[in-house]
Design an enzyme around this catalytic site. Structure first.
Site, PDB file in Angstrom:
ATOM      1  CB  CYS A  72      -0.890   0.085   1.273  1.00 45.69           C
ATOM      2  SG  CYS A  72      -2.226  -1.357   1.155  1.00 45.69           S
ATOM      3  CG  HIS A 128      -5.692   2.390   0.177  1.00 45.26           C
ATOM      4  ND1 HIS A 128      -4.749   3.181  -0.290  1.00 45.26           N
ATOM      5  CD2 HIS A 128      -5.231   1.266   0.830  1.00 45.26           C
ATOM      6  CE1 HIS A 128      -3.511   2.303  -0.121  1.00 45.26           C
ATOM      7  NE2 HIS A 128      -3.673   1.420   0.479  1.00 45.26           N
TER       8      HIS A 128
END
Lengths: 473, 394
Positions: free
Chosen positions: B86, B339
């Site tokens: 991420c 995200h």
């Protein structure tokens, strides 16, 4: 061939759940004292139950002997299920692994334990169509038996009768047995059973025995044989709590009898299915120490009640919408083989330099970073140790047939850390600091590959610290 | 062992960031083109031809540098695709920064993109190599929810106090996102909405989780001495740290799930390079990785903004609110933006860039001088962590 035919060690494994009510829309309490069946959890199959039964008694199986796996419900066709158990038990590669199938396979495996010194798991998982008259009369269980000596029981005599009769059967791919009118098959099986029992007793030169144990796929035959052989009914009482456990059943009832027998007593074990097998045993002096794990009675007392809806979902008999989440990935053959010690035996690596345990095992120590040569890395088995929960969560998006499952990170006494699914426990009951014990389970099945690995279940509260209570030795 | 500030200072002279949305009608290619066009178009002195080399971060929306070269039809230019969980967007930025700092190129571009909404799942869809099947099939919220019981136990925080702090993180970030047109969710939420949302993992409900969206972002970087050729308000990279964790937190005993040691180490490097000695007072604002509400609680301590065991209290006291002493996630954070993995790190940079240039409108932090962008991937116990300090002074 063992010098003295008999059973040297035994262990029973009863799953943690009991189903006593199979009414779909129950609004009143179940009938008191009615039949109940043991239920393997959604993450168990006959192989995992076999491993649980044998894990504390089979380690000493000598090379050259056989590991037998007897069942009517093997997780794989064509592939030998005993091989999975062999790997999980860490047996010598020179010990053969073979499956025996069919209702009579349990009695046959017992015969090979007694007379050829084999090690055997008798394991079965029984599923009827929902609402079938015998739904609560079929159950799940496993028994581990180790031959090669008479510590638990010495064989005095045996006799077998083969009788081809269409009694219980199913086609490949079917889930439920079909059953012929049991009034007809009871007559055939009772006749075969009496014949075998009389021959065995005659060969043992006994008129009577201390304990009669009768196992039959046909409850009418079982009742008739118990009456005819003057059994005291304790076998029937056990059966009423577990259900008929298929290939495991003669072993399970024998284990229950051995649990309570005194050295020197005689036992007639009669299995009447697809013919009959009769064994006359004299209970060995080492019978108490010969048991691995808790007694049948204690395991029955520790079971958790299970609701019928949950049972149906576990068995795939009720198709419930799961989360919008892809299936868990299937394992691949080469990594499973490379990491068999970890996957099947929960072996971490212990660092020669700092002593820390790394899981999964790796060349470089997770604590100090020092890399060992492949051969120098010490292996340490974590599966018999207690692990304590460091943190816990509840996955509400689980792909397992439950609304939620608990997942824990736990530290193993003596070193090592496990990230694992908790099982045999309500997720809300898992707390930080809780003591847990590894148990071999089937995580999931994807792309027709069963994914076996270890989960953690709560260590019983009365367990002495650091000791696995399933180890009765 | 050293992690130093680069010999040549680096400046960001232009950025672009698409709205983060359910972009049903835009592909990853489209989003990259939009972000790059906005970035280049924002600065009249800049053309795409001026860019010597490119980085594109994506976790799963493309393979190779052609992920960017093809949609932009770049000709004869080097493009590197990077992936670092991420923190992928930050990793694109980091490598681009080193390339321009080294003198190999005069102008580079860092881009990031993720197209998450083309799968039918609300979550990430990573594909891992064949394995032995012994890993827990963690959901991301399950992995991060392990922070909650561990934090409560370590600091004696009761369930109500912890829940209040988690709720406050969500309410605060959504309130900020409500002021941001680029956010996926542009509506403030109540504590009741957060706490009544369906459970996902442990104590975390849907409203404790970041959204799932598509988006892309881009930044143009030059050496600091060149920055004023392109803009009179460049933003300078003052320090930068990155750590790929050893995974020891899950592989051996010791780690207690109340901290991200990787973030602590990365922050130490970034602060040292930036000359930050007391982040709690010197940092004007921070963009942090609020993938799940407990993550932000723990990060306040790992970044040195709160004392150990005190972040939950500081959060409830409003210290990190938009009008607090150290506003955190002024743009709305992952909570409001969702995200899209490859884009998130650069989206954080975009807010720091906007704030440090005084262009944040109703979200503007007065007198913003130093900003922290913190991005992480993986799960507690085994993660990768990026921390940067950006400033409007060199």
């Amino acid at each position: 061939m063992p010098e003295q035919p008999g059973i040297d060690a035994y262990a029973a494994y009863l799953p943690a759940y009991v189903l006593a009510d199979n009414r779909l829309d129950a609004t009143t309490p179940p009938r008191p004292g009615g039949p109940a069946r043991g239920v393997a959890a959604f993450d168990e199959d006959t192989v995992t139950m076999a491993v649980e039964a044998l894990r504390h008694v089979a380690a000493a199986t000598p090379p050259g002997r056989q590991l037998l796996f007897a069942t009517t419900n093997a997780p794989y066709e064509a592939k030998t299920s005993a091989g999975v158990a062999h790997e999980a038990l860490g047996l010598d590669p020179a010990t053969a692994a073979v499956d025996l199938r069919g209702h009579r396979s349990g009695a046959t495996a017992l015969d090979l334990v007694v007379r050829a010194g084999a090690t055997a798991a008798l394991a079965d998982l029984r599923t009827t169509r929902p609402g079938a008259p015998d739904e609560l009369a079929q159950g799940d269980a496993a028994v581990g038996l180790v031959g090669g000596g008479p510590a638990a029981a010495a064989l005095l005599a045996r006799a077998g009768r083969t009788a081809e009769v269409l009694e219980r059967w199913r086609l490949p791919g079917e889930r439920h047995d079909r059953v012929w009118d049991e009034r007809f098959t009871a007559e055939v099986l009772a006749a075969a059973g009496l014949d075998a029992a009389r021959h065995a007793l005659a060969e043992a030169a006994l008129d009577a025995v201390d304990t009669v144990v009768v196992s039959s796929s046909n409850p009418r035959a079982a009742a008739a044989l118990r009456r005819a052989l003057r059994g005291d009914g304790r076998d029937a009482t056990t059966e009423r709590a577990t259900g008929f456990t298929g290939a495991a059943h003669p072993g399970l009832l024998l284990a229950a009898a051995l649990d309570e027998a005194r050295p020197g007593q005689t036992i007639l074990l009669l299995s009447a299915t697809e013919g009959a097998d009769a064994f006359v045993f004299r209970v060995g002096d080492g019978v108490r120490a010969a048991r691995g794990g808790p007694s049948v009675r204690d395991q029955l007392a520790a079971r958790q009640p299970l609701g019928y809806g949950r049972y149906l979902r576990w068995r795939g008999l009720l198709d419930v919408q799961g989360p919008a989440r892809p299936a868990a990935p299937a394992p691949a053959s080469p990594p499973m083989r490379r990491r068999a010690g970890w996957k099947y035996r929960l072996e971490g690596s212990r660092c020669d330099a700092c002593g820390a345990v790394t899981t999964p095992p790796g060349r470089a120590c997770a604590a100090c970073g020092i890399a060992a040569t492949p051969d120098a890395t010490g292996k340490v088995s974590l599966r018999e140790r207690t692990a304590r929960v460091v943190s816990v969560t509840r996955d509400h998006l689980t792909t397992m047939p439950e609304p939620e499952v608990a997942v824990v990170v736990a530290d193993v006494d003596g070193g090592g850390r496990l990230s694992a699914y908790a099982t045999d426990v309500a997720p809300a009951d898992v707390t930080v600091g809780m003591a847990m014990t590894p148990t071999f389970r089937r995580l999931w099945t994807t792309d027709a590959i069963h994914n076996y690995f270890w989960k953690l279940r709560p260590t019983p509260q009365d367990a002495p610290p650091g000791k696995d209570t399933t180890d009765g030795q | 062992m050293a992690s130093r500030r680069t010999v040549n200072d680096v400046a960001i002279v232009a950025m672009g960031c698409t709205p983060f949305r359910d972009h049903w009608h835009a592909s990853a290619d489209d989003l990259l083109v939009d972000a790059v066009r906005e970035c280049v178009g924002s600065t009249p002195a800049l053309t795409l031809d001026d860019v010597d080399a490119f980085w594109v971060g994506t976790q799963g929306s493309g393979m190779s540098g052609q992920t960017l070269a093809r949609p932009l039809r770049l000709t004869g230019k080097p493009v590197t695709r990077v992936e670092n969980y991420c923190a992928t967007g930050s990793e694109a930025f980091r490598n681009a920064a080193y390339a321009v700092a080294s003198g190999a190129y005069d102008m580079v571009m860092a881009t990031g993109v993720e197209k998450l909404k083309d799968s039918s799942y609300s979550g990430l869809s990573a594909v891992y190599p064949p394995a032995d099947g012994t890993d827990v099939d963690w959901t991301a919220p399950a992995g991060f929810s392990l922070l909650v019981p561990a934090y409560q136990r370590a600091y004696g925080v009761d369930a109500r106090g912890m829940r209040d702090a988690l709720t406050r993180v969500a309410v605060k970030n959504h309130a900020n996102g409500a002021r941001n047109e680029r956010a996926q969710f542009r509506k403030a939420v109540t504590a009741e909405t957060v706490e009544n949302s369906p459970r996902v993992a442990g104590p975390l409900g849907v409203m404790d989780c970041s959204g799932v969206s598509d988006g892309a972002a881009a930044a143009v970087l030059v050496r600091a001495e060149d920055a004023h050729r392109y803009t009179d308000r460049p933003v300078y990279l003052r320090g930068m740290g990155f750590v790929a964790g050893s995974g020891a937190g899950l592989a051996t005993d010791g780690y207690d799930f109340t901290t991200f040691p990787e973030v602590v180490a990365a922050a130490r490097q970034a602060y040292e390079q930036a000359g930050v000695t007391d982040p709690a007072t010197q940092i004007s604002l921070a963009e942090v990785h609020d993938c799940f509400t407990p993550t932000e609680v723990v990060l306040m301590e790992d970044l040195g903004f709160s004392e150990r065991g005190k972040a939950w209290r500081d959060i409830l006291d409003g210290r990190y609110d938009l009008d607090g002493a150290l506003p955190v996630n002024t743009d709305g954070g992952l909570k409001s933006f969702g995200h899209p993995i490859g884009a998130t790190g650069l989206r954080m940079m975009f807010e720091c860039f906007t704030q440090l240039r005084g262009e944040a409108g109703s979200r503007q932090v007065p007198d913003a001088r130093l900003a922290v962008a913190q991005n992480l991937g993986g799960q507690p116990g085994s993660c990768v962590a990026f921390v940067a300090v950006l400033g409007n002074e060199r």
